[in-house]
Structures are given as structure tokens and as C-alpha cells.
Design a protein around this motif. Structure first.
Motif, PDB file in Angstrom:
ATOM      1  N   VAL A 269       5.208 -60.795 109.035  1.00 10.81           N
ATOM      2  CA  VAL A 269       6.471 -60.590 108.653  1.00 10.81           C
ATOM      3  C   VAL A 269       6.524 -60.048 107.010  1.00 10.81           C
ATOM      4  O   VAL A 269       6.183 -60.930 106.230  1.00 10.81           O
ATOM      5  CB  VAL A 269       8.070 -61.475 109.448  1.00 10.81           C
ATOM      6  N   LYS A 270       6.491 -58.633 106.580  1.00  9.61           N
ATOM      7  CA  LYS A 270       6.599 -57.984 105.651  1.00  9.61           C
ATOM      8  C   LYS A 270       7.868 -57.569 105.242  1.00  9.61           C
ATOM      9  O   LYS A 270       9.315 -57.363 105.987  1.00  9.61           O
ATOM     10  CB  LYS A 270       5.519 -56.827 105.504  1.00  9.61           C
ATOM     11  N   ASP A 271       9.013 -57.848 104.030  1.00  6.06           N
ATOM     12  CA  ASP A 271      10.030 -57.173 103.602  1.00  6.06           C
ATOM     13  C   ASP A 271       9.990 -55.161 103.270  1.00  6.06           C
ATOM     14  O   ASP A 271       8.810 -55.575 102.706  1.00  6.06           O
ATOM     15  CB  ASP A 271      10.330 -57.621 102.601  1.00  6.06           C
ATOM     16  N   GLY A 272      10.657 -55.103 103.448  1.00  5.44           N
ATOM     17  CA  GLY A 272      10.993 -53.691 102.657  1.00  5.44           C
ATOM     18  C   GLY A 272      10.872 -52.542 103.676  1.00  5.44           C
ATOM     19  O   GLY A 272      11.160 -52.519 104.762  1.00  5.44           O
ATOM     20  N   SER A 273       9.910 -51.130 103.203  1.00  7.02           N
ATOM     21  CA  SER A 273      10.183 -50.171 104.179  1.00  7.02           C
ATOM     22  C   SER A 273       9.008 -49.868 105.239  1.00  7.02           C
ATOM     23  O   SER A 273       7.679 -50.380 104.899  1.00  7.02           O
ATOM     24  CB  SER A 273      10.514 -48.642 103.484  1.00  7.02           C
ATOM     25  N   LEU A 274       9.242 -50.409 106.830  1.00  6.09           N
ATOM     26  CA  LEU A 274       8.125 -49.946 107.527  1.00  6.09           C
ATOM     27  C   LEU A 274       7.398 -48.802 106.922  1.00  6.09           C
ATOM     28  O   LEU A 274       7.769 -47.693 107.341  1.00  6.09           O
ATOM     29  CB  LEU A 274       8.663 -49.638 108.791  1.00  6.09           C
TER      30      LEU A 274
END
Length: 527
Positions: A269-274
Motif C-alpha cells: 500500500v502507498k499513500d497519496g494520489s494514485l
């Protein structure tokens, strides 16, 4: 008095919030669409289903947690269902089965996202043993569920019956339904309809309504296709996440080790805008060329370099049953030859070879090209493709493992003469009737292959013909496509071809983590 006022305010705000949530609860309609069916629900069944819908919203905190999991996993689930030819509406079944909890275990010892028992999991080719449990892998288990549902729908030609058979088994569903719904496209739901289907409709209404999409954690799921042997610890360093994080989202590997028997998908999982691979920012009309985005700088254009995706024993790619091409069984032609000779070599009938690869009779097999030995899919893994100069409808269909007829149908295009460089072709969704195909500006596009090298792989230690194909261009440079093999790194590839690591990264849109995968195609420009 101040304390009383404070708690009164909290109570009022809580009451307001609860009423606001209740106001957002979607209501069960008298009629809705499910897969290819029209479902008509009588008033008594509507009240029954509404109780289940309301129950989903009873605890706002729990609903938010579940909705955040839906936001994370649904893009993957939708893609795998679509690729398998299963209606995307079936995605709500995974919420009903497990709440998208990867290690969920039922009282009957069904495990994972889609709640498979071990025997059923093995029937749909999931690995379950002391090392690996693919029931807990979101990609593998969704493919397995799609295969299971598709098989059962073949018996009924009715997705309601197929869905209920997921709970009852095929034999149980046949005994329950008989043939009364076979081929029917209108289903009436009342108090006597199967409880499992009514509970499914409650999940579809609760999580499918636009009014329910109120929460977002700002996170998105990333995928990394891995050919082992390797470990989560080693991958964590490459991906820039912690080992604990990978363990949390990849419970399918029981000991943190990834074996080398097949390609597995690791998620994190990553944070921010896809980051979008859709051509949304490059769909301006061609007459607006002064403002048109440059296609070659976008992920949608560069992603084509990673296709076709080759996995397996790439050192024996020209032998049958050694590699997969876009997750389908395939083989690479080692030399230019006839269809008859090639079909004998790979052990399938000539007519079947033509059918699987959309080949015309008498068309030659080209050295270095990949050919499929099992049926191509109705949709590709990615949503779009930007046409490069020299490409044909056939070459694009082979690149992504999509049927030629499906590619033509999705884009309402029939002839290669209608193709133009910069066209944005759909690979998943059908283009609407009367909708023009967007065309984007391409500046200094990487040329497509015009001729294939036919030399023996042993001709040169520096020019591996099996792993690369030479392309002539109209300038003084040429393009080489290198297929990443086991042991390859950006550094040793750069030395082999006399270029820099930064050039390799720029040409192929490789991020700061310097990650490349076995089977990935790297474009290399040489003077």
C-alpha cells in the motif's frame, strides 16, 4: 454548567452525524440490474433486503474500515473478473464472503478472501500447502473464484444460479433450482428466493451505491509480479517499504519466502494520489495539437514496453510448456518458418495454432515473436494502448494477449488502414456507438519493430538474439528490445549495450527503486 453544555454539544453533534449517516443509506429499489439479468424485487423481499443494507451502516466506524478495504482491493478484483469474462457485478460477493479480510476463516474451515476450502482451492489451481496459501492472495484467489463461477454459470446460463451455487455447490444448486432459470434474463425475487442471493443483493446495494463512497484513506494498492525464489525481506528493500508491511498484506506466504515454481503477485500500500495509467490527460482532439499532451511522456504510452509479460523458464522459451505470455501458455519462435512446421514443433494442430493466434492461412511464423498455445482473453490487463507507428491490430492483440475480434469490437475498428499513430485504443471497455477514438500527439516516438533478427542465439555474447530483437529506424539510431532474464540488473544490462543506467531508466519509465522484473521488455536506443 459549562460541563453540561459541553456534553450537550457532543450529544447533539453525534445525533446529527448519526442522522446524516442514516440519510445516506441507499434504499432497495423495486428493480435493478445484476450481471446480464433484470432483478425484480417484490415489497416483502425489499423490506427483508433493506434490513441487511441497514445493518451494514449500523456501526459507522466499522463501515468506514470495510469501505477502505473495498477501495484498496476492488480495482484488482474488477480487473481479474473482467479478464476472466465474469461480470464485474460479482465483485460484491467477496465482501459478503470475507469482508476482504485475507486470512478470514469460516466455521467450516473455508479460508481467505473468497472463502475456499482446500479441496475446492486445488480444483481452481490454487496452491495450498505448508509454504503457500494462495487463498490469501487477492490476485490468485480472485482468478480462482472467477474460474469457479464461470464453470458453474456454464451449467445454468444464469448468474443468479451460479452465484447461489458458490454457497451450495453445483450439485446442490442443480437440485435446488432445477432448470427453471436456465437462460432466463428476468428474475423475480420474493420471500421464497434463496437467502444467499438476497444477502448478496444487500451487499451490492450497500457498497455499490454512489452515496456509499464517502470514505477514502488516501491509500492505493500497488502490485509487483515476482518470480522467485526470493523473500519478502529482499523485496521490502527494493520496494521501499518495511518487511512487516509486506507480511501484513501478503499472508499467503506463510514464512516470508516466495518459491520459484510460478509467478506470484505481491501487493503493498502507498499513500497519496494514485498514479493514473489512463489517457485522461491526453485525450484532446488532434486539431488541438498545440495543446495536446505528448503521448511518449505518459505512463499509458510507456507501459506498452512491459508487454508482452513473459514468465517461466525463459532460457527455454522456444520449447512448449516452459513460459507464459501475459499469464497464458505460450512459446517463442526461434526461427522464421511455416505454420505447419511450427505447430509440429510445439505440439498443437495447425488449425488450432491459427485460431489461438488469429493468424491467416499461409502467414509465416516470425523468429523472436511470441505465440499463444491457449486461448487469448477478451480483455487486456491494462485499460488502453496508444498506437505506435507501424503497429497493426494483430500485433497489438498479440502484445496484450487479447483476441483480435475483441480488440476490433471494443474500438469499432476493422482494418489496419484505419489505425493512426497516437490513437488511444480501449483494451477493456467497449467504446460507445458514435464515439470517436481519441488521438494524441506523439513526439519522436520510439519506432516499432519492422524486421526481426533471425540469427542464432549463439552468434554473439553481446547480442543475445533470443532476449532482444533489432529494429531498423529512419535515423542513425536503432532500437533494441531486451527481455529481462534471471540475474539481470540495470547495471549489467547497461554495460552489455554500451548505455548508461539513467538512459535505461528514462527510456523505460523506471522509478527510483531501480526495480525490473523477469520477462519485462526494456527498450534500448543505440547509435
Amino acid at each position: 454548567m459549562k460541563t453540561y453544555s459541553y456534553y450537550s454539544l457532543i450529544f447533539i453533534l453525534s445525533l446529527f452525524f448519526s442522522q446524516n449517516v442514516l440519510a445516506q443509506i441507499p434504499q432497495v429499489p423495486a428493480e435493478l440490474e445484476f450481471a446480464d439479468l433484470i432483478v425484480r424485487i417484490n415489497p416483502q423481499a425489499r423490506r427483508e433486503i433493506q434490513l441487511d443494507v441497514d445493518a451494514q451502516y449500523r456501526n459507522p466506524s466499522y463501515f468506514k474500515i470495510k469501505q477502505d478495504r473495498v477501495n484498496l482491493y476492488m480495482p484488482i478484483i474488477e480487473r481479474e473478473l473482467r479478464n476472466s469474462g465474469v461480470p464485474v457485478d460479482l465483485k460484491y460477493l467477496v465482501i459478503q464472503e470475507s469482508g476482504l479480510i485475507g486470512d478470514a476463516v469460516s466455521t467450516s474451515n473455508a479460508v481467505g478472501f473468497w472463502q475456499f476450502k482446500q479441496g475446492t482451492a486445488e480444483e481452481v489451481f490454487l496452491r495450498v500447502d505448508s509454504q503457500i496459501d494462495e487463498r490469501k492472495n487477492i490476485v490468485s484467489s480472485t482468478k480462482g473464484a472467477a474460474l469457479y463461477l464461470q464453470k458453474h454459470n456454464n451449467a445454468f446460463d444464469n448468474w443468479m444460479c451460479a452465484l447461489v451455487s458458490y454457497q451450495m455447490g453445483l450439485g446442490g444448486a442443480k437440485a435446488y433450482f432445477g432448470t427453471q432459470y436456465n437462460g432466463k434474463r428476468i428474475v423475480d425475487v420474493d420471500r421464497n428466493s434463496h437467502w444467499y442471493f438476497k444477502k448478496f443483493l444487500a451487499h451490492k446495494i450497500a457498497f455499490g451505491s454512489q452515496t456509499t463512497r464517502l470514505v477514502s484513506s488516501g491509500q492505493y494498492m500497488m502490485e509487483e509480479r515476482v518470480q522467485g525464489p526470493t523473500t519478502l525481506a529482499a523485496l521490502a528493500k527494493k520496494l521501499g517499504v518495511t518487511e512487516k508491511h509486506l507480511e501484513e498484506y501478503n499472508l499467503w506466504t506463510r514464512n516470508g519466502k516466495i518459491p520459484g515454481d510460478r509467478v506470484y503477485t505481491v501487493v503493498y500500500v502507498k499513500d497519496g494520489s494514485l498514479p493514473s495509467v489512463q489517457p485522461a490527460i491526453i485525450t484532446e482532439a488532434p486539431q488541438q495539437s498545440s495543446n495536446a499532451a505528448v503521448a511518449t511522456s505518459t505512463p499509458a504510452y510507456k507501459q506498452a514496453n512491459s508487454f508482452p509479460r513473459i514468465a517461466g523458464n525463459t532460457t527455454k522459451a522456444s520449447q512448449p510448456d516452459q513460459i507464459t505470455v501475459n499469464n497464458l501458455d505460450g512459446v517463442q519462435a526461434s526461427q522464421t518458418t511455416t505454420q505447419s512446421t511450427f505447430s509440429d514443433r510445439v505440439g498443437i494442430r495447425e488449425n488450432k495454432l491459427r485460431r489461438l493466434n488469429d493468424l491467416d492461412k499461409g502467414e509465416r511464423i516470425e523468429a523472436g515473436d511470441y505465440y499463444y498455445t491457449e486461448k487469448k482473453k477478451a480483455s487486456a490487463e491494462v485499460a488502453t494502448h496508444i498506437v505506435r507507428p507501424g503497429e497493426t491490430l494483430w500485433s497489438i492483440s498479440q502484445k496484450y494477449g487479447i483476441k483480435l475480434s475483441a480488440l476490433k469490437s471494443k474500438n469499432r475498428i476493422r482494418k489496419d488502414n484505419d489505425l493512426k499513430a497516437g490513437m488511444v485504443l480501449n483494451l477493456q471497455e467497449h467504446r460507445k456507438r458514435g464515439e470517436d477514438i481519441p488521438v494524441v500527439k506523439i513526439t519522436n516516438p520510439a519506432p516499432t519493430r519492422q524486421a526481426v533478427a533471425t540469427a542464432s542465439p549463439a552468434q554473439s555474447n553481446n547480442q543475445p538474439a533470443v532476449n532482444s530483437t533489432q529494429t531498423n529506424t529512419t535515423s542513425s539510431t536503432s532500437e533494441t528490445t531486451h527481455t529481462v532474464a534471471s540475474g539481470d540488473t540495470l547495471f549489467n544490462i547497461s554495460k552489455r549495450y554500451g548505455v548508461t543506467v539513467n538512459q535505461l531508466k528514462n527510456w523505460n519509465n523506471i522509478g527510483t527503486q531501480n526495480i525490473i522484473s523477469i520477462g519485462q521488455k526494456l527498450v534500448i536506443f543505440r547509435p
